[in-house]
Scaffold this motif. Structure first.
Motif, PDB file in Angstrom:
ATOM      1  N   MET A  22       9.462  89.374  -5.342  1.00  0.00           N
ATOM      2  CA  MET A  22       9.996  90.703  -5.628  1.00  0.00           C
ATOM      3  C   MET A  22      11.501  90.739  -5.408  1.00  0.00           C
ATOM      4  N   ALA A  23      11.958  90.066  -4.353  1.00  0.00           N
ATOM      5  CA  ALA A  23      13.385  90.069  -4.043  1.00  0.00           C
ATOM      6  C   ALA A  23      14.193  89.313  -5.083  1.00  0.00           C
ATOM      7  N   GLN A  24      13.517  88.409  -5.819  1.00  0.00           N
ATOM      8  CA  GLN A  24      14.233  87.568  -6.757  1.00  0.00           C
ATOM      9  C   GLN A  24      14.865  88.357  -7.900  1.00  0.00           C
ATOM     10  N   SER A  25      14.402  89.591  -8.151  1.00  0.00           N
ATOM     11  CA  SER A  25      15.008  90.382  -9.204  1.00  0.00           C
ATOM     12  C   SER A  25      16.466  90.691  -8.859  1.00  0.00           C
ATOM     13  N   HIS A  26      16.810  90.610  -7.577  1.00  0.00           N
ATOM     14  CA  HIS A  26      18.178  90.871  -7.139  1.00  0.00           C
ATOM     15  C   HIS A  26      18.878  89.597  -6.680  1.00  0.00           C
ATOM     16  N   GLU A  27      18.168  88.722  -5.992  1.00  0.00           N
ATOM     17  CA  GLU A  27      18.738  87.466  -5.501  1.00  0.00           C
ATOM     18  C   GLU A  27      17.781  86.341  -5.881  1.00  0.00           C
ATOM     19  N   PHE A  28      17.956  85.828  -7.055  1.00  0.00           N
ATOM     20  CA  PHE A  28      16.972  84.906  -7.619  1.00  0.00           C
ATOM     21  C   PHE A  28      16.670  83.715  -6.716  1.00  0.00           C
ATOM     22  N   ALA A  29      17.685  83.094  -6.157  1.00  0.00           N
ATOM     23  CA  ALA A  29      17.456  81.877  -5.375  1.00  0.00           C
ATOM     24  C   ALA A  29      17.566  82.080  -3.873  1.00  0.00           C
ATOM     25  N   LEU A  30      17.947  83.279  -3.428  1.00  0.00           N
ATOM     26  CA  LEU A  30      18.132  83.544  -1.992  1.00  0.00           C
ATOM     27  C   LEU A  30      19.012  82.460  -1.359  1.00  0.00           C
ATOM     28  N   ILE A  31      20.142  82.213  -1.986  1.00  0.00           N
ATOM     29  CA  ILE A  31      21.031  81.117  -1.595  1.00  0.00           C
ATOM     30  C   ILE A  31      21.496  81.227  -0.144  1.00  0.00           C
ATOM     31  N   ASP A  32      21.635  82.431   0.358  1.00  0.00           N
ATOM     32  CA  ASP A  32      22.150  82.611   1.720  1.00  0.00           C
ATOM     33  C   ASP A  32      21.062  82.755   2.780  1.00  0.00           C
ATOM     34  N   ALA A  33      19.826  82.486   2.423  1.00  0.00           N
ATOM     35  CA  ALA A  33      18.722  82.682   3.375  1.00  0.00           C
ATOM     36  C   ALA A  33      18.914  81.886   4.658  1.00  0.00           C
ATOM     37  N   TYR A  34      19.480  80.692   4.552  1.00  0.00           N
ATOM     38  CA  TYR A  34      19.687  79.832   5.723  1.00  0.00           C
ATOM     39  C   TYR A  34      21.157  79.749   6.124  1.00  0.00           C
ATOM     40  N   ALA A  35      21.956  80.697   5.668  1.00  0.00           N
ATOM     41  CA  ALA A  35      23.404  80.630   5.921  1.00  0.00           C
ATOM     42  C   ALA A  35      23.733  80.553   7.408  1.00  0.00           C
ATOM     43  N   ASP A  36      23.073  81.371   8.229  1.00  0.00           N
ATOM     44  CA  ASP A  36      23.363  81.367   9.667  1.00  0.00           C
ATOM     45  C   ASP A  36      22.982  80.036  10.310  1.00  0.00           C
ATOM     46  N   GLN A  37      21.777  79.551   9.985  1.00  0.00           N
ATOM     47  CA  GLN A  37      21.327  78.277  10.549  1.00  0.00           C
ATOM     48  C   GLN A  37      22.234  77.128  10.112  1.00  0.00           C
ATOM     49  N   SER A  81       9.418  80.830   1.024  1.00  0.00           N
ATOM     50  CA  SER A  81       8.131  81.193   0.432  1.00  0.00           C
ATOM     51  C   SER A  81       8.296  81.684  -1.000  1.00  0.00           C
ATOM     52  N   GLY A  82       7.408  81.205  -1.850  1.00  0.00           N
ATOM     53  CA  GLY A  82       7.358  81.676  -3.230  1.00  0.00           C
ATOM     54  C   GLY A  82       8.303  80.981  -4.184  1.00  0.00           C
ATOM     55  N   GLN A  83       9.188  80.112  -3.679  1.00  0.00           N
ATOM     56  CA  GLN A  83      10.205  79.559  -4.566  1.00  0.00           C
ATOM     57  C   GLN A  83       9.704  78.410  -5.436  1.00  0.00           C
ATOM     58  N   THR A  84      10.382  78.273  -6.566  1.00  0.00           N
ATOM     59  CA  THR A  84      10.098  77.213  -7.532  1.00  0.00           C
ATOM     60  C   THR A  84      11.251  76.217  -7.555  1.00  0.00           C
ATOM     61  N   SER A  85      11.088  75.149  -8.317  1.00  0.00           N
ATOM     62  CA  SER A  85      12.127  74.115  -8.403  1.00  0.00           C
ATOM     63  C   SER A  85      13.429  74.653  -8.994  1.00  0.00           C
ATOM     64  N   TYR A  86      13.344  75.686  -9.815  1.00  0.00           N
ATOM     65  CA  TYR A  86      14.548  76.293 -10.384  1.00  0.00           C
ATOM     66  C   TYR A  86      15.430  76.851  -9.252  1.00  0.00           C
ATOM     67  N   GLN A  87      14.787  77.483  -8.291  1.00  0.00           N
ATOM     68  CA  GLN A  87      15.518  78.073  -7.164  1.00  0.00           C
ATOM     69  C   GLN A  87      15.984  77.010  -6.183  1.00  0.00           C
ATOM     70  N   PHE A  88      15.174  75.954  -5.988  1.00  0.00           N
ATOM     71  CA  PHE A  88      15.608  74.840  -5.138  1.00  0.00           C
ATOM     72  C   PHE A  88      16.940  74.286  -5.649  1.00  0.00           C
ATOM     73  N   LEU A  89      16.994  74.090  -6.957  1.00  0.00           N
ATOM     74  CA  LEU A  89      18.177  73.485  -7.563  1.00  0.00           C
ATOM     75  C   LEU A  89      19.414  74.353  -7.349  1.00  0.00           C
ATOM     76  N   LEU A  90      19.253  75.656  -7.445  1.00  0.00           N
ATOM     77  CA  LEU A  90      20.384  76.560  -7.276  1.00  0.00           C
ATOM     78  C   LEU A  90      20.923  76.573  -5.844  1.00  0.00           C
ATOM     79  N   ARG A  91      20.044  76.399  -4.864  1.00  0.00           N
ATOM     80  CA  ARG A  91      20.512  76.425  -3.475  1.00  0.00           C
ATOM     81  C   ARG A  91      20.626  75.018  -2.866  1.00  0.00           C
ATOM     82  N   PHE A  92      20.527  74.003  -3.686  1.00  0.00           N
ATOM     83  CA  PHE A  92      20.541  72.630  -3.192  1.00  0.00           C
ATOM     84  C   PHE A  92      21.864  72.280  -2.511  1.00  0.00           C
TER      85      PHE A  92
END
Length: 231
Positions: A22-37, A81-92
């Motif tokens: 659901m969140a992907q409609s706004h942040e497709f890859a959630l690139i900053d999910a691990y920004a703090d870590q 959770s829920g991510q596909t290879s398309y999103q992995f590639l964007l946040r790689f």
């Protein structure tokens, strides 16, 4: 009691997957999910040999269930959770390359086949895997490719009724690519598939998708010797 606990955790992972989609409609890859870590890790220390596990909820749960194993070995989980290879590639770049690991373990496929971000296309998923390998190797990061786990189906996507043949086909293709390019390939699938070849062995998962501790123990026993060789 353990089965009840894992069922609860699996349901949490499922709901997290839905929330992620659901969140992907706004942040497709959630690139900053691990920004703090990632910031907390800081620059690579002398003689430090990091290993990053890139993946989805299966990787995310692995860290939750086996956090001590990750910490003791200098492993870092970057599963969403829920991510596909398309999103992995964007946040790689953010979750792998910038961490300067010695090794990256790439787990992929489950949510592509579950069509979390659109109709499944094996060629596109395969190309995403190859692109991640190209990026890693360009930056002198050693790659371990892992098979997609066996799944009969997906509780959140009942319309997908042909998961197993798609998983087998993708696994064979990636395995051949790994062999051709001298990339280690870890075959979780063969070790975890049921005798009749239709699903994950029931004792290894509470929902048929996410491994339990017994399932992760098998995965660890297969991937750990490969990591040791590459470090």
């Amino acid at each position: 009691m353990k089965k009840i606990l894992f069922l609860i955790l699996a349901l949490v992972a499922f709901h997290s997957s839905v929330s992620s989609v659901m969140a992907q409609s706004h942040e497709f890859a959630l690139i900053d999910a691990y920004a703090d870590q990632n910031r907390e890790l800081g620059p690579l220390k002398k003689c430090e040999k990091r290993v990053v596990f890139m993946g989805n909820s299966i990787t995310w749960n692995w860290v939750r269930f086996r956090g001590d194993w990750f910490k003791e070995n200098g492993f870092y989980g970057r599963g969403i959770s829920g991510q596909t290879s398309y999103q992995f590639l964007l946040r790689f770049r953010e979750d792998v390359i910038k961490l300067q690991p010695k090794v990256v373990v790439i787990n992929y496929g489950t949510n592509d086949i579950a069509e979390n971000t659109g109709p499944y296309n094996e060629e596109h998923t395969f190309n995403n895997v190859k692109a991640m390998c190209d990026l890693a190797r360009f930056h002198k990061i050693k790659v371990i490719l892992c098979s997609t786990l066996p799944h009969k189906g997906f509780g959140w996507r009942p319309s997908v009724t042909d998961a197993m043949p798609k998983i087998r086909s993708l696994n064979e293709r990636v395995k051949a690519y790994a062999k051709e390019n001298k990339i280690p390939y870890v075959d979780y699938f063969s070790a975890m598939v049921s005798e009749d070849g239709t699903q994950m062995r029931p004792e290894l998962s509470e929902d048929g998708v996410h491994p339990n501790l017994e399932g992760y123990a098998i995965m660890e026993s297969l991937v750990m010797p490969v990591i040791k060789k590459l470090r």
